[in-house]
Design a protein around this motif. Structure first.
Motif, mmCIF file in Angstrom:
data_model
loop_
_atom_site.group_PDB
_atom_site.id
_atom_site.type_symbol
_atom_site.label_atom_id
_atom_site.label_comp_id
_atom_site.label_asym_id
_atom_site.label_seq_id
_atom_site.Cartn_x
_atom_site.Cartn_y
_atom_site.Cartn_z
ATOM 1 N N GLU B 80 -15.426 -22.083 37.253
ATOM 2 C CA GLU B 80 -15.281 -20.829 37.760
ATOM 3 C C GLU B 80 -14.138 -20.372 38.603
ATOM 4 O O GLU B 80 -13.397 -19.363 38.446
ATOM 5 N N LYS B 83 -11.344 -19.896 35.910
ATOM 6 C CA LYS B 83 -11.646 -18.362 35.219
ATOM 7 C C LYS B 83 -11.157 -17.363 36.274
ATOM 8 O O LYS B 83 -10.375 -16.414 35.756
ATOM 9 N N TYR B 128 -24.967 -23.577 33.219
ATOM 10 C CA TYR B 128 -26.148 -22.827 33.635
ATOM 11 C C TYR B 128 -27.310 -23.267 32.846
ATOM 12 O O TYR B 128 -28.200 -23.419 33.413
ATOM 13 N N ASP B 135 -30.776 -17.067 33.968
ATOM 14 C CA ASP B 135 -29.921 -15.757 33.837
ATOM 15 C C ASP B 135 -28.675 -15.966 34.352
ATOM 16 O O ASP B 135 -27.578 -15.134 33.896
ATOM 17 N N GLY B 136 -28.198 -16.960 34.611
ATOM 18 C CA GLY B 136 -26.848 -17.514 34.847
ATOM 19 C C GLY B 136 -26.100 -17.578 33.754
ATOM 20 O O GLY B 136 -24.963 -17.177 33.443
ATOM 21 N N ARG B 138 -27.054 -16.230 30.829
ATOM 22 C CA ARG B 138 -26.969 -14.898 30.142
ATOM 23 C C ARG B 138 -25.831 -14.167 30.953
ATOM 24 O O ARG B 138 -25.138 -13.322 30.200
ATOM 25 N N VAL B 139 -25.581 -14.072 32.369
ATOM 26 C CA VAL B 139 -24.230 -13.638 32.901
ATOM 27 C C VAL B 139 -22.946 -13.875 32.263
ATOM 28 O O VAL B 139 -22.223 -13.108 31.951
ATOM 29 N N GLU B 140 -22.974 -15.228 31.872
ATOM 30 C CA GLU B 140 -21.869 -15.837 31.295
ATOM 31 C C GLU B 140 -21.352 -15.184 29.985
ATOM 32 O O GLU B 140 -20.586 -15.049 29.503
ATOM 33 N N LEU B 142 -22.750 -12.330 29.033
ATOM 34 C CA LEU B 142 -22.246 -11.018 28.937
ATOM 35 C C LEU B 142 -20.794 -10.649 29.447
ATOM 36 O O LEU B 142 -19.842 -9.745 28.820
ATOM 37 N N GLN B 143 -20.237 -11.499 30.369
ATOM 38 C CA GLN B 143 -18.762 -11.805 30.354
ATOM 39 C C GLN B 143 -17.900 -11.940 29.422
ATOM 40 O O GLN B 143 -16.929 -11.525 29.024
ATOM 41 N N ILE B 146 -17.504 -8.996 27.046
ATOM 42 C CA ILE B 146 -16.375 -8.163 27.585
ATOM 43 C C ILE B 146 -14.889 -8.870 27.526
ATOM 44 O O ILE B 146 -14.024 -8.031 27.049
ATOM 45 N N GLN B 150 -12.244 -7.116 24.990
ATOM 46 C CA GLN B 150 -10.749 -6.776 25.503
ATOM 47 C C GLN B 150 -9.493 -7.679 24.636
ATOM 48 O O GLN B 150 -8.435 -6.871 24.513
ATOM 49 N N ASN B 175 -34.738 -15.453 26.268
ATOM 50 C CA ASN B 175 -35.176 -14.408 27.040
ATOM 51 C C ASN B 175 -36.313 -13.395 26.551
ATOM 52 O O ASN B 175 -36.686 -12.514 26.891
#
Lengths: 195, 458
Positions: B80, B83, B128, B135-136, B138-140, B142-143, B146, B150, B175
């Motif tokens: 983290e 990152k 995670y 869920d953690g 899943r967040v990664e 999604l990031q 992005i 980019q 999920n």
């Protein structure tokens, strides 16, 4: 010339030093554009104000003659950020309890700890002060929800859209008695240059 | 300041720079990782105090080593932070650019290659997931999505990782988000097709299973014809196992000297460039064995990705190195015109200060491999090459899907949902047995203890 160098050095060094300023816990400070304490507090307060103003409370009280007992279930983080959902849930619990219009049932983890304490009381507390098992308040409604985001990014610019959806479900018959939604949109522009 | 004093200062700075170069020590540690193992390498890294500009590279490496060792919170903390540093480096630094253009490229803060920037999310997601936080993870992912958006450029797969897309698909499946899972698998397939890489069986099965499950008949038939196989959806009483296997250690960069003609000074200048030596990586697979068996297939060849990232930057690095070499050449010429000794000193200073940026996330695996099979929920599944038996799904999961994570660097194996603790060995009671029966019981107990030891090691 030497004086100017000295002045410049002092100004330069002071700019590098860490500074701390106390601010009000309610103040809004956005640094990165990510979900922060202000978002958590404002969304929780607004959504709880909304849920408490809807007819389900009156309906329940009129039917049963008592205040509804509510428990907060899972609020899932389905967003792009590692949001501390616990603070959001705590904000909601506080707003609900302090409203005085509902009874509030402790969470699953809290209940486990209290039950352990009750077992301990059974063994060690005096007869007059002992709390018996089997007297817990059962919840009438469960509040569940999720936090979603949509991020649109292009170069150094981002639009961050947060949507918090909450549902209040009747434990007796699985009826959804309230659906709440709160949206937040932020435009974030990152720096192109740094020192 | 006289020219000779300037030359001396430059020379001393260059020598100090070389001595304090933590990236060199990190590269040395990376070179020994396959033999020394993650624990010894991590201990070696923890003795290094990296400079601010090398910190992201250092943390990426400690983070991935901790991941190999199952230290989820430590790995998460390091990755983290790395990152965060890489993200903050997206703004262009005025001072670092000046230093890089006048001295060398290592004076820039390490901000990672396009592959690093996506892969950090993949490693975090694995961490995670293995710590039980779906869920953690899943967040990664999604990031990562992005970041890949980019990085995406026309007709280029630079910064697009099939491994990230595949893991996203698995996390969406866990999920029960079937549509999103299918989209992720399709993207993984598209990236690998664009690169003309063979599609691993696990991805083929994922695409077939999801298109059939979601009722996309036309697409299912196309995939079925292309792969020459049918969907393998689990029936009643069956579940699925997905293996993510990290094999080997990716190469480190080295440097080489090139001679480049520059018209502005009408001479050939010498520049130092980072490069990778040819890769002789031989992938080793891990086999999942249930009713059928499947060897893991490569979904991401990081040896290739690392070289592609460097190749994409080659022209930019060469241009900067040439500008720097010409500037240094002019300074040396000027010094020589005034004083021969100053000229010599300046020449040494410019040569010593010239360094290629050989920093990289060099403790990554050489390849990410995957496998996917179905098995009855009661049936134990084996990892053949590790001689390891995992308990049936029904013993540790309410889901019909489990993800197993293993590396070639350790014997440890992790899973989501978490594997049950090994069954404690049965201790034989000797009080009620006869003296004649005791040797047999002891022999059984020895076998049980040995089997238990094997399970613990896994």
């Amino acid at each position: 010339m030497k004086h100017w160098i000295l002045v410049f050095s002092v100004v330069f060094l002071s700019a590098c030093a860490t500074s701390v300023e106390r601010v009000s816990a309610d103040s809004t400070i956005d640094l990165s554009g990510a979900w922060n304490d202000t978002d958590s507090r404002l969304v929780a307060e607004e959504m709880i104000a909304d849920v408490l103003s809807r007819p389900w409370i009156g309906d329940f009280s009129g039917r049963t003659g008592k205040r509804p007992a509510v428990i907060v279930g899972t609020v899932r983080n389905l967003s792009h950020e590692h949001i501390n959902v616990q603070t959001f849930v705590a904000d909601m619990e506080r707003a609900l309890v302090n409203s005085g219009r509902v009874d509030f049932v402790a969470s699953r983890d809290d209940r486990g700890e209290i039950r352990d304490e009750r077992i301990d009381q059974d063994l060690n507390a005096s007869e007059g002060t002992r709390n018996a098992a089997g007297q817990e308040l059962g919840a009438d409604f469960m509040l569940k929800g999720q936090i979603n985001t949509i991020i649109d990014a292009e170069g150094k610019e981002q639009v961050r859209y947060y949507q918090v959806d909450l549902t209040l479900i009747s434990m007796a018959d699985n009826r959804k008695v309230w659906l709440g939604q709160k949206k937040i949109k932020k435009y974030v522009k990152n720096a192109k240059l740094r020192y | 300041m006289s020219i000779s004093r300037l030359a001396l200062t430059l020379l001393c700075s260059a020598l100090l720079l070389l001595q304090g170069c933590s990236s060199w020590q990190v590269n040395q540690a990376a070179a020994g990782l396959a033999v020394a193992g993650p624990q010894a390498t991590l201990s070696r890294l923890e003795k290094i105090n990296p400079s601010g500009r090398d910190r992201a590279q250092y943390l990426l490496n400690t983070g991935v080593l901790k991941l190999y060792l199952g230290d989820w919170s430590g790995s998460r903390k390091d990755l983290e932070e790395a990152k965060g540093i890489m993200s903050s480096m997206q703004a262009v630094s005025i001072t670092e650019n000046f230093a890089a253009l006048t001295t060398n490229e290592t004076l820039r803060t390490y901000d990672g290659t396009p592959t690093d920037q996506v892969l950090v999310h993949v490693m975090l997601a694995l961490g995670y997931l293995m710590s039980g936080d779906l869920d953690g993870a899943r967040v990664e992912m999604l990031q990562a999505n992005i970041t890949m958006k980019q990085e995406s450029q026309d007709d280029s797969t630079l910064g697009q990782l099939a491994s990230a897309r595949f893991l996203s698909g698995v996390i969406y499946e866990l999920n029960r988000e079937w549509d999103d899972a299918l989209i992720s698998y399709r993207r993984a397939y598209q990236i690998m097709s664009d690169r003309r890489e063979p599609i691993p069986e696990a991805l083929q099965i994922s695409l077939l299973n999801l298109t059939q499950r979601q009722g996309f008949d036309k697409e299912y038939k196309e995939f079925s014809n292309r792969f020459g196989r049918e969907a393998e959806l689990p029936g009643a009483g069956e579940g699925e196992w997905i293996l993510v296997y990290l094999d080997g250690v990716v190469s480190s960069k080295t440097e080489s000297r090139l001679s480049v003609y520059d018209g502005s000074v009408d001479t050939v200048v010498s520049v130092v460039m980072p490069r990778y030596l040819p890769s002789y990586y031989q992938p080793r697979a891990l086999t999942l064995v249930a009713e059928k068996r499947q060897r893991s297939g490569i979904i991401e060849n990081l040896e290739t990705r690392a070289r592609e990232d460097l190749e994409a930057d080659h022209a930019k690095i060469l241009a900067a190195a040439t500008v720097r070499a010409v500037a240094k050449y002019k300074v040396v010429q000027e010094a020589q015109s005034k004083n021969d000794f100053s000229g010599v000193l300046m020449n040494i200073a410019t040569v010593v200060s010239e360094q290629a940026d050989v920093r990289s996330w060099n403790m990554l695996p050489a390849s990410v491999q995957v496998a996917r099979i179905k098995a009855p929920v009661q049936q134990p599944v084996q990892l053949a090459e590790k001689a390891l038996t995992l308990p049936g799904l029904s013993e540790f999961s309410t889901r019909p899907l489990a993800l197993v994570f293993a590396t070639s660097l350790t014997d440890q194996t992790f899973a989501y949902p978490e594997l049950p603790p090994p069954t404690p060995p049965v201790v034989p009671t000797t009080t009620s047995t006869t003296a004649a029966a005791e040797p047999e019981l002891q022999a059984e107990a020895t076998v049980e203890t040995a089997q238990q030891g094997e399970t613990d090691a896994h």
